[in-house]
Write a protein that holds these residues in place. Structure first.
Motif, PDB file in Angstrom:
ATOM      1  N   PRO A 233       0.824  -1.214   0.000  1.00 16.31           N
ATOM      2  CA  PRO A 233       0.000   0.000   0.000  1.00 16.31           C
ATOM      3  C   PRO A 233       0.854   1.257   0.000  1.00 16.31           C
ATOM      4  O   PRO A 233       1.684   1.462   0.889  1.00 16.31           O
ATOM      5  CB  PRO A 233      -0.816  -0.131   1.299  1.00 16.31           C
ATOM      6  N   ASP A 234       0.670   2.087  -1.001  1.00 13.86           N
ATOM      7  CA  ASP A 234       1.370   3.354  -1.101  1.00 13.86           C
ATOM      8  C   ASP A 234       0.384   4.404  -1.600  1.00 13.86           C
ATOM      9  O   ASP A 234      -0.429   4.135  -2.499  1.00 13.86           O
ATOM     10  CB  ASP A 234       2.550   3.250  -2.065  1.00 13.86           C
ATOM     11  N   LEU A 235       0.442   5.590  -1.027  1.00 14.46           N
ATOM     12  CA  LEU A 235      -0.554   6.612  -1.330  1.00 14.46           C
ATOM     13  C   LEU A 235      -0.525   7.011  -2.798  1.00 14.46           C
ATOM     14  O   LEU A 235      -1.576   7.165  -3.437  1.00 14.46           O
ATOM     15  CB  LEU A 235      -0.322   7.832  -0.443  1.00 14.46           C
ATOM     16  N   GLY A 236       0.669   7.195  -3.356  1.00 18.67           N
ATOM     17  CA  GLY A 236       0.774   7.571  -4.760  1.00 18.67           C
ATOM     18  C   GLY A 236       0.241   6.499  -5.686  1.00 18.67           C
ATOM     19  O   GLY A 236      -0.444   6.789  -6.675  1.00 18.67           O
ATOM     20  N   THR A 237       0.538   5.252  -5.379  1.00 16.21           N
ATOM     21  CA  THR A 237       0.037   4.136  -6.196  1.00 16.21           C
ATOM     22  C   THR A 237      -1.475   4.045  -6.121  1.00 16.21           C
ATOM     23  O   THR A 237      -2.148   3.784  -7.132  1.00 16.21           O
ATOM     24  CB  THR A 237       0.667   2.819  -5.719  1.00 16.21           C
ATOM     25  N   MET A 238      -2.033   4.276  -4.940  1.00 12.13           N
ATOM     26  CA  MET A 238      -3.481   4.225  -4.780  1.00 12.13           C
ATOM     27  C   MET A 238      -4.169   5.328  -5.577  1.00 12.13           C
ATOM     28  O   MET A 238      -5.235   5.114  -6.169  1.00 12.13           O
ATOM     29  CB  MET A 238      -3.856   4.309  -3.302  1.00 12.13           C
ATOM     30  N   VAL A 239      -3.565   6.517  -5.619  1.00 12.37           N
ATOM     31  CA  VAL A 239      -4.138   7.600  -6.428  1.00 12.37           C
ATOM     32  C   VAL A 239      -4.095   7.226  -7.903  1.00 12.37           C
ATOM     33  O   VAL A 239      -5.074   7.448  -8.642  1.00 12.37           O
ATOM     34  CB  VAL A 239      -3.375   8.915  -6.187  1.00 12.37           C
ATOM     35  N   ALA A 240      -2.980   6.653  -8.354  1.00 11.52           N
ATOM     36  CA  ALA A 240      -2.849   6.269  -9.766  1.00 11.52           C
ATOM     37  C   ALA A 240      -3.867   5.208 -10.152  1.00 11.52           C
ATOM     38  O   ALA A 240      -4.503   5.284 -11.211  1.00 11.52           O
ATOM     39  CB  ALA A 240      -1.431   5.767 -10.034  1.00 11.52           C
ATOM     40  N   GLU A 241      -4.044   4.210  -9.280  1.00 11.32           N
ATOM     41  CA  GLU A 241      -5.011   3.153  -9.574  1.00 11.32           C
ATOM     42  C   GLU A 241      -6.437   3.681  -9.533  1.00 11.32           C
ATOM     43  O   GLU A 241      -7.275   3.325 -10.366  1.00 11.32           O
ATOM     44  CB  GLU A 241      -4.837   2.004  -8.581  1.00 11.32           C
ATOM     45  N   ASP A 248     -16.732   7.319 -11.424  1.00  9.80           N
ATOM     46  CA  ASP A 248     -17.648   6.350 -10.809  1.00  9.80           C
ATOM     47  C   ASP A 248     -17.190   5.958  -9.402  1.00  9.80           C
ATOM     48  O   ASP A 248     -17.948   6.069  -8.438  1.00  9.80           O
ATOM     49  CB  ASP A 248     -17.784   5.109 -11.703  1.00  9.80           C
ATOM     50  N   LEU A 249     -15.964   5.476  -9.297  1.00 10.97           N
ATOM     51  CA  LEU A 249     -15.423   5.076  -7.994  1.00 10.97           C
ATOM     52  C   LEU A 249     -14.505   6.194  -7.494  1.00 10.97           C
ATOM     53  O   LEU A 249     -13.310   6.012  -7.278  1.00 10.97           O
ATOM     54  CB  LEU A 249     -14.656   3.753  -8.113  1.00 10.97           C
ATOM     55  N   TRP A 250     -15.093   7.357  -7.256  1.00  8.66           N
ATOM     56  CA  TRP A 250     -14.320   8.552  -6.943  1.00  8.66           C
ATOM     57  C   TRP A 250     -13.481   8.422  -5.685  1.00  8.66           C
ATOM     58  O   TRP A 250     -12.414   9.029  -5.560  1.00  8.66           O
ATOM     59  CB  TRP A 250     -15.261   9.751  -6.810  1.00  8.66           C
ATOM     60  N   TRP A 251     -13.949   7.643  -4.718  1.00 13.00           N
ATOM     61  CA  TRP A 251     -13.257   7.541  -3.431  1.00 13.00           C
ATOM     62  C   TRP A 251     -11.898   6.865  -3.552  1.00 13.00           C
ATOM     63  O   TRP A 251     -11.027   7.065  -2.697  1.00 13.00           O
ATOM     64  CB  TRP A 251     -14.129   6.795  -2.420  1.00 13.00           C
ATOM     65  N   LEU A 252     -11.668   6.099  -4.593  1.00 11.12           N
ATOM     66  CA  LEU A 252     -10.396   5.404  -4.751  1.00 11.12           C
ATOM     67  C   LEU A 252      -9.237   6.375  -4.962  1.00 11.12           C
ATOM     68  O   LEU A 252      -8.099   6.088  -4.568  1.00 11.12           O
ATOM     69  CB  LEU A 252     -10.473   4.431  -5.929  1.00 11.12           C
ATOM     70  N   ALA A 253      -9.493   7.505  -5.589  1.00 14.14           N
ATOM     71  CA  ALA A 253      -8.446   8.499  -5.826  1.00 14.14           C
ATOM     72  C   ALA A 253      -8.539   9.671  -4.858  1.00 14.14           C
ATOM     73  O   ALA A 253      -7.511  10.229  -4.451  1.00 14.14           O
ATOM     74  CB  ALA A 253      -8.521   9.012  -7.268  1.00 14.14           C
ATOM     75  N   VAL A 254      -9.753  10.048  -4.479  1.00 22.77           N
ATOM     76  CA  VAL A 254      -9.930  11.247  -3.650  1.00 22.77           C
ATOM     77  C   VAL A 254      -9.356  11.061  -2.258  1.00 22.77           C
ATOM     78  O   VAL A 254      -8.598  11.918  -1.769  1.00 22.77           O
ATOM     79  CB  VAL A 254     -11.429  11.613  -3.573  1.00 22.77           C
ATOM     80  N   PHE A 255      -9.660   9.965  -1.599  1.00 21.15           N
ATOM     81  CA  PHE A 255      -9.216   9.798  -0.211  1.00 21.15           C
ATOM     82  C   PHE A 255      -7.697   9.613  -0.083  1.00 21.15           C
ATOM     83  O   PHE A 255      -7.074  10.225   0.793  1.00 21.15           O
ATOM     84  CB  PHE A 255      -9.969   8.654   0.452  1.00 21.15           C
ATOM     85  N   PRO A 256      -7.039   8.813  -0.933  1.00 22.21           N
ATOM     86  CA  PRO A 256      -5.565   8.786  -0.865  1.00 22.21           C
ATOM     87  C   PRO A 256      -4.941  10.140  -1.197  1.00 22.21           C
ATOM     88  O   PRO A 256      -3.937  10.530  -0.598  1.00 22.21           O
ATOM     89  CB  PRO A 256      -5.190   7.735  -1.908  1.00 22.21           C
ATOM     90  N   GLY A 257      -5.550  10.875  -2.137  1.00 23.01           N
ATOM     91  CA  GLY A 257      -5.044  12.216  -2.446  1.00 23.01           C
ATOM     92  C   GLY A 257      -5.175  13.156  -1.262  1.00 23.01           C
ATOM     93  O   GLY A 257      -4.257  13.934  -0.965  1.00 23.01           O
ATOM     94  N   LEU A 258      -6.306  13.090  -0.573  1.00 17.72           N
ATOM     95  CA  LEU A 258      -6.494  13.911   0.620  1.00 17.72           C
ATOM     96  C   LEU A 258      -5.528  13.493   1.729  1.00 17.72           C
ATOM     97  O   LEU A 258      -5.076  14.336   2.516  1.00 17.72           O
ATOM     98  CB  LEU A 258      -7.938  13.805   1.113  1.00 17.72           C
ATOM     99  N   ALA A 259      -5.210  12.207   1.797  1.00 15.11           N
ATOM    100  CA  ALA A 259      -4.251  11.731   2.800  1.00 15.11           C
ATOM    101  C   ALA A 259      -2.877  12.338   2.554  1.00 15.11           C
ATOM    102  O   ALA A 259      -2.167  12.721   3.498  1.00 15.11           O
ATOM    103  CB  ALA A 259      -4.182  10.207   2.772  1.00 15.11           C
ATOM    104  N   ILE A 260      -2.472  12.437   1.280  1.00 11.65           N
ATOM    105  CA  ILE A 260      -1.190  13.071   0.946  1.00 11.65           C
ATOM    106  C   ILE A 260      -1.229  14.544   1.315  1.00 11.65           C
ATOM    107  O   ILE A 260      -0.302  15.076   1.928  1.00 11.65           O
ATOM    108  CB  ILE A 260      -0.894  12.896  -0.560  1.00 11.65           C
ATOM    109  N   LEU A 261      -2.319  15.216   0.944  1.00 14.57           N
ATOM    110  CA  LEU A 261      -2.479  16.634   1.284  1.00 14.57           C
ATOM    111  C   LEU A 261      -2.415  16.844   2.790  1.00 14.57           C
ATOM    112  O   LEU A 261      -1.782  17.798   3.276  1.00 14.57           O
ATOM    113  CB  LEU A 261      -3.808  17.141   0.728  1.00 14.57           C
ATOM    114  N   PHE A 262      -3.033  15.968   3.541  1.00 13.87           N
ATOM    115  CA  PHE A 262      -3.109  16.079   4.995  1.00 13.87           C
ATOM    116  C   PHE A 262      -1.723  16.047   5.618  1.00 13.87           C
ATOM    117  O   PHE A 262      -1.358  16.909   6.430  1.00 13.87           O
ATOM    118  CB  PHE A 262      -3.979  14.934   5.524  1.00 13.87           C
TER     119      PHE A 262
END
Length: 281
Positions: A233-241, A248-262
């Motif tokens: 599990p890596d935040l950047g990889t999760m955003v890319a995937e 449609d599955l917006w949470w797959l990119a939004v939440f890891p992106g917000l985690a990086i921002l945080f």
């Protein structure tokens, strides 16, 4: 005296609400990362785990941040992703800061031909954008966490060398340095016992700020497929995937992106607080 200095530092640091916010964010991330095996609701989802029956579920009470296309809990994977990000930052800065500071002290105080070569080499590295340099290094190496650490370390030490070099050049003529020279103190003593303590505020502030930048660039490398590889599990990889399944599955990119921002925002606020407190203290 040290206790009084610490009390004065905390007084100035605590006066800024944003500094306390940054410290709280960083503390929360560190605790979450270190305690991930116990805090994460599904720690087994951080490894090779597949449950297609729950794949692509939106955020719910059962899965706070939803699940990915393999049915893995996103919140659990973000917590474990923080472990990777923090480990990357600690290792990179743990090598780059002592190396860069030592070279900067040597070049600034001792001088000579070797110092000239050190500074010219650092100029070459600084002239290249950090992400481009890291991509160039990883382009000829196998993408992995270890190679990402090596690439980022290679690009990070020159910034500390240049910073310390400039400070030493201005501090070497200070009265306490001249006094140490007169009584016969060695160059090593003067560099590490007289000059270095007076550069620590800038080093600590820059290190806190760079921690966020290292995490951000590490996530960028993983986003490009040059960093940590699945299923780790890596935040950047999760955003890319997750970006492949937008919107449609917006949470797959939004939440890891917000985690990086945080986490990046937390380290930036912490660095600002350290700069103000150490400057006034």
């Amino acid at each position: 005296m040290r206790r009084e200095s610490l009390r004065r530092f905390w007084y100035h640091f605590g006066r800024n609400p944003l500094s306390l916010l940054g410290l709280s964010v960083v503390t929360l991330v560190v605790v979450g990362a270190l305690g991930a095996p116990w805090i994460a609701p599904y720690p087994e989802h951080a490894g090779r785990f597949v449950n297609f029956a729950e794949a692509g579920q939106p955020p719910s009470l059962h899965h706070l941040l939803g699940t990915d296309t393999f049915g893995r809990d996103l919140f659990s994977r973000i917590l474990f992703g923080y472990r990777i990000s923090l480990a990357l930052g600690v290792v990179v800065l743990g090598i780059a800061v002592p190396l860069g500071v030592t070279l900067g002290l040597w070049a600034g105080y001792i001088g000579g031909g070797i110092a000239t070569w050190i500074m010219r080499l650092s100029d070459v590295f600084v002239a290249i954008p950090p992400l481009v340099l890291a991509m160039a290094v990883l382009g000829v190496a196998e993408p992995s966490l270890t190679n990402a650490m090596m690439a980022l370390t290679l690009m990070w030490w020159p910034w500390y060398t240049r910073m310390i070099y400039n400070q030493v050049r201005s501090l070497r003529l200070e009265g306490y340095v001249v006094a140490a020279q007169i009584i016969g103190a060695s160059a090593t003593h003067i560099m590490f016992r007289e000059i270095l303590p007076n550069t620590l505020p800038n080093i600590l502030t820059k290190a806190a700020l760079d921690m966020g930048f290292v995490i951000l660039i590490g996530a960028s490398l993983s986003f490009l497929g040059l960093g940590v590889q699945p299923p780790t599990p890596d935040l950047g990889t999760m955003v890319a995937e997750g970006a492949r399944y937008l919107p449609d599955l917006w949470w797959l990119a939004v939440f890891p992106g917000l985690a990086i921002l945080f986490v990046v925002l937390g380290f930036n606020l912490l660095a600002d607080g350290l700069r103000d407190a150490l400057g006034e203290g």
